[in-house]
Design an enzyme around this catalytic site. Structure first.
Site, PDB file in Angstrom:
ATOM      1  N   ASP A  37       0.874  -1.164   0.000  1.00 56.40           N
ATOM      2  CA  ASP A  37       0.000   0.000   0.000  1.00 56.40           C
ATOM      3  C   ASP A  37       0.910   1.212   0.000  1.00 56.40           C
ATOM      4  O   ASP A  37       2.026   1.163   0.534  1.00 56.40           O
ATOM      5  CB  ASP A  37      -0.918   0.006   1.223  1.00 56.40           C
ATOM      6  CG  ASP A  37      -2.047   1.020   1.092  1.00 56.40           C
ATOM      7  OD1 ASP A  37      -2.525   1.221  -0.039  1.00 56.40           O
ATOM      8  OD2 ASP A  37      -2.444   1.613   2.105  1.00 56.40           O
ATOM      9  N   SER A  38       0.463   2.266  -0.604  1.00 60.93           N
ATOM     10  CA  SER A  38       1.280   3.471  -0.666  1.00 60.93           C
ATOM     11  C   SER A  38       0.392   4.694  -0.712  1.00 60.93           C
ATOM     12  O   SER A  38      -0.812   4.604  -0.907  1.00 60.93           O
ATOM     13  CB  SER A  38       2.192   3.439  -1.907  1.00 60.93           C
ATOM     14  OG  SER A  38       1.403   3.387  -3.078  1.00 60.93           O
TER      15      SER A  38
END
Length: 104
Positions: free
Chosen positions: A78-79
């Site tokens: 996730d970013s």
């Protein structure tokens, strides 16, 4: 060992696949990363609610959901976009901040 990437983002798959290819030939390393659109994966879980409070929680939610749905170990990440002058925001909520969202 086969691992499914818990993302429908083709560019992200290419980046992860390149990394795993770099491991080829290492002692005992026999990992094959498969994209979620590979026929061996099946239908997958569909859209996964990323409602964690951190990047790590969201990645775990996605990986666990995909692994449970497909029966194949899963890898996820996730970013978000973090800007110092915005108090390191919008961070984990970046996709919800921009119109059109995030391609996963």
């Amino acid at each position: 060992m086969k691992i499914v990437l818990a993302s429908t983002n083709e560019h992200k798959y290419s980046e992860f696949a390149d990394f795993f290819k770099s491991l080829d030939g290492l002692a005992g390393c026999d990992i094959r990363l498969v994209p979620p659109w590979d026929p061996s994966v099946g239908a997958g879980p569909g859209e996964v609610a990323e409602d964690g409070r951190s990047y790590e929680e969201n990645a775990l939610i996605k990986a666990r959901t995909w692994a449970h749905s497909t029966g194949i170990p899963a890898l996820a990440d996730d970013s978000g976009l973090e800007v110092r002058h915005l108090g390191w925001g919008p961070g984990i909520h970046s996709a919800r901040t921009a119109a059109g969202g995030d391609p996963d």
